[in-house]
Design an enzyme around this catalytic site. Structure first.
Site, PDB file in Angstrom:
ATOM      1  N   SER A  46     -15.065 -40.073  -6.877  1.00 39.55           N
ATOM      2  CA  SER A  46     -16.246 -39.574  -7.585  1.00 39.55           C
ATOM      3  C   SER A  46     -15.842 -38.646  -8.726  1.00 39.55           C
ATOM      4  O   SER A  46     -16.640 -38.392  -9.628  1.00 39.55           O
ATOM      5  CB  SER A  46     -17.177 -38.836  -6.608  1.00 39.55           C
ATOM      6  N   GLU A 181     -21.812 -45.251   3.646  1.00 40.90           N
ATOM      7  CA  GLU A 181     -22.564 -44.728   2.513  1.00 40.90           C
ATOM      8  C   GLU A 181     -23.808 -45.570   2.246  1.00 40.90           C
ATOM      9  O   GLU A 181     -23.717 -46.800   2.132  1.00 40.90           O
ATOM     10  CB  GLU A 181     -21.655 -44.714   1.264  1.00 40.90           C
TER      11      GLU A 181
HETATM   12  N1  LIG Z   1     -22.598 -36.905  -8.077  1.00 42.80           N
HETATM   13  C1  LIG Z   1     -22.239 -37.973  -7.346  1.00 42.80           C
HETATM   14  N2  LIG Z   1     -22.720 -38.098  -6.098  1.00 42.80           N
HETATM   15  C2  LIG Z   1     -22.381 -39.158  -5.329  1.00 42.80           C
HETATM   16  O1  LIG Z   1     -22.844 -39.226  -4.166  1.00 42.80           O
HETATM   17  C3  LIG Z   1     -21.499 -40.123  -5.870  1.00 42.80           C
HETATM   18  C4  LIG Z   1     -21.001 -39.937  -7.171  1.00 42.80           C
HETATM   19  N3  LIG Z   1     -21.401 -38.879  -7.889  1.00 42.80           N
HETATM   20  N4  LIG Z   1     -20.138 -40.820  -7.732  1.00 42.80           N
HETATM   21  C5  LIG Z   1     -19.553 -41.849  -6.914  1.00 42.80           C
HETATM   22  C6  LIG Z   1     -20.526 -42.360  -5.959  1.00 42.80           C
HETATM   23  C7  LIG Z   1     -21.706 -43.065  -6.569  1.00 42.80           C
HETATM   24  N5  LIG Z   1     -22.721 -42.807  -5.595  1.00 42.80           N
HETATM   25  C8  LIG Z   1     -24.068 -43.134  -5.705  1.00 42.80           C
HETATM   26  C9  LIG Z   1     -24.716 -43.096  -6.900  1.00 42.80           C
HETATM   27  C10 LIG Z   1     -26.060 -43.404  -6.990  1.00 42.80           C
HETATM   28  C11 LIG Z   1     -26.758 -43.767  -5.852  1.00 42.80           C
HETATM   29  C12 LIG Z   1     -28.198 -44.111  -5.942  1.00 42.80           C
HETATM   30  O2  LIG Z   1     -28.764 -44.073  -6.999  1.00 42.80           O
HETATM   31  N6  LIG Z   1     -28.847 -44.436  -4.821  1.00 42.80           N
HETATM   32  C13 LIG Z   1     -30.259 -44.726  -4.741  1.00 42.80           C
HETATM   33  C14 LIG Z   1     -30.475 -45.893  -3.806  1.00 42.80           C
HETATM   34  C15 LIG Z   1     -31.528 -46.813  -4.345  1.00 42.80           C
HETATM   35  C16 LIG Z   1     -31.874 -47.887  -3.352  1.00 42.80           C
HETATM   36  O3  LIG Z   1     -31.217 -48.933  -3.309  1.00 42.80           O
HETATM   37  O4  LIG Z   1     -32.850 -47.663  -2.601  1.00 42.80           O
HETATM   38  C17 LIG Z   1     -30.968 -43.480  -4.197  1.00 42.80           C
HETATM   39  O5  LIG Z   1     -32.176 -43.371  -4.408  1.00 42.80           O
HETATM   40  O6  LIG Z   1     -30.298 -42.623  -3.602  1.00 42.80           O
HETATM   41  C18 LIG Z   1     -26.101 -43.805  -4.645  1.00 42.80           C
HETATM   42  C19 LIG Z   1     -24.746 -43.480  -4.560  1.00 42.80           C
HETATM   43  C20 LIG Z   1     -22.204 -41.996  -4.529  1.00 42.80           C
HETATM   44  N7  LIG Z   1     -21.135 -41.283  -5.157  1.00 42.80           N
HETATM   45  C1  LIG Z   2     -19.070 -39.983  -1.868  1.00 45.68           C
HETATM   46  C2  LIG Z   2     -17.767 -39.973  -1.154  1.00 45.68           C
HETATM   47  C3  LIG Z   2     -17.852 -40.603   0.200  1.00 45.68           C
HETATM   48  C4  LIG Z   2     -16.672 -40.583  -1.986  1.00 45.68           C
HETATM   49  O1  LIG Z   2     -16.112 -41.615  -1.689  1.00 45.68           O
HETATM   50  C5  LIG Z   2     -16.299 -39.900  -3.232  1.00 45.68           C
HETATM   51  O2  LIG Z   2     -16.650 -38.726  -3.423  1.00 45.68           O
HETATM   52  O3  LIG Z   2     -15.617 -40.535  -4.037  1.00 45.68           O
HETATM   53 MG   LIG Z   3     -15.001 -42.426  -3.302  1.00 47.21          MG
END
Ligand SMILES: Nc1nc(=O)c2c([nH]1)NC[C@@H]1CN(c3ccc(C(=O)N[C@@H](CCC(=O)O)C(=O)O)cc3)CN21
Ligand SMILES: CC(C)C(=O)C(=O)O
Ligand SMILES: [Mg+2]
EC number: 2.1.2.11
Length: 264
Positions: A46, A181
């Site tokens: 991340s 996740e």
């Molecule tokens: N700041 C940050 N937080 C994170 O948790 C994170 C990162 N960056 N970078 C790497 C990955 C990317 N991640 C992500 C990024 C976006 C969503 C997201 O937009 N999720 C939607 C889900 C939508 C759906 O399918 O219902 C949400 O509403 O949470 C999820 C994980 C988790 N990781």
């Molecule tokens: C969100 C966590 C599980 C991760 O893989 C990351 O920070 O890259």
């Molecule tokens: Mg990661």
């Protein structure tokens, strides 16, 4: 806090004590988070997004993770240090061994790989060579372009079964920790109950053996869109150390994540 090891994490699962993990990328935060009671620190890829400003994690290199792992290891005495293996750094068991060697020499205690049963040989090979492995299933951000976005995984029954099969295969291959996740809470609960190893959730509901958050999310530093499963612990706390103490306490007591942070 005494030194956290794989054995200690396993014992915590057996005792029903929740594991609190958070990302960190430097010595200052590693020291602070450890003092706040965090059990494990993840040097996440991340960092490509939160430190480097990229739109995905794909450009992160082994050298990037090794550099930040060294910074975290220098600031940490007792936390269990997990380092992400970057995109395309574990395409074969041989390449995985070379990548993991760099991260372990930088101070990691375990490496994390995104993917399922196709990594069984890689997991076994790393473990035989002395490298503990953490799996990562569900929304695996290195596959963002396959998924077509950062989307919830395992909503359909068939897809949920597939994630369960991958979890079993990885455990059989030797992983000692699993990150799940962005999956429905019920699926994460089922996998956490079935597996012997601890399961750490992010966007996976309250019924896993522990939680992980990206530190910038936990401190409300992320601008623009933040995933639903995050919580700004600094808002109520006033200082960084108290914020992370609150995170650890809410994880321990099962108060975080709440339904508003979970997919049901
Ligand atoms: N700041 C940050 N937080 C994170 O948790 C994170 C990162 N960056 N970078 C790497 C990955 C990317 N991640 C992500 C990024 C976006 C969503 C997201 O937009 N999720 C939607 C889900 C939508 C759906 O399918 O219902 C949400 O509403 O949470 C999820 C994980 C988790 N990781
Ligand atoms: C969100 C966590 C599980 C991760 O893989 C990351 O920070 O890259
Ligand atoms: Mg990661």
């Amino acid at each position: 806090m005494s030194k956290i090891t794989t054995a200690r994490l396993q014992a915590m699962k057996q005792a029903g004590q929740k594991i609190a993990m958070i990302t960190a990328y430097d010595a200052t935060f590693a020291t602070l988070f450890e003092q706040a009671g965090v059990h494990s620190i993840l040097i996440g890829d991340s960092l490509g997004m939160v430190l480097q400003g990229e739109a995905s994690t794909l450009k992160v290199s082994v050298d990037d993770i090794a550099y930040h792992t060294r910074c975290v290891a220098n600031g940490s005495k007792n936390a269990f240090i997990v380092a992400d293996m970057p995109f395309m750094s574990y395409s074969t068991p041989e390449q995985a061994c070379a990548s993991a060697a760099a991260l372990m020499r930088a101070g990691a205690h375990m490496v994390k790989l995104e993917g399922g049963d196709w990594l069984a040989d890689t997991v076994a090979q790393l473990t035989r060579q002395g490298v503990p492995v953490c799996g990562h299933l569900g929304l695996t951000p290195q596959s963002v372009h396959v998924f077509g976005g950062f989307k919830l995984q395992g909503r359909e029954a068939e897809q949920a079964e597939q994630i369960k099969r991958h979890a079993r295969a990885l455990e059989a291959a030797g992983i000692q920790l699993l990150v799940l996740e962005c999956v429905p809470s019920q699926l994460a609960a089922d996998i956490s109950r079935e597996l012997r190893i601890p399961v750490i959730g992010i966007g996976a509901g309250p019924d896993t053996d522990g939680q992980v958050l990206v530190m910038q999310d936990a401190l409300g530093l992320t601008s623009g869109y933040v995933p639903k499963f995050t919580k700004n612990f600094l808002a109520e706390s006033g200082n960084v150390r108290a914020a992370i103490e609150t995170y650890v306490a809410e994880v321990a007591e099962g108060r975080f994540p709440g339904p508003e942070h979970s997919f049901n």
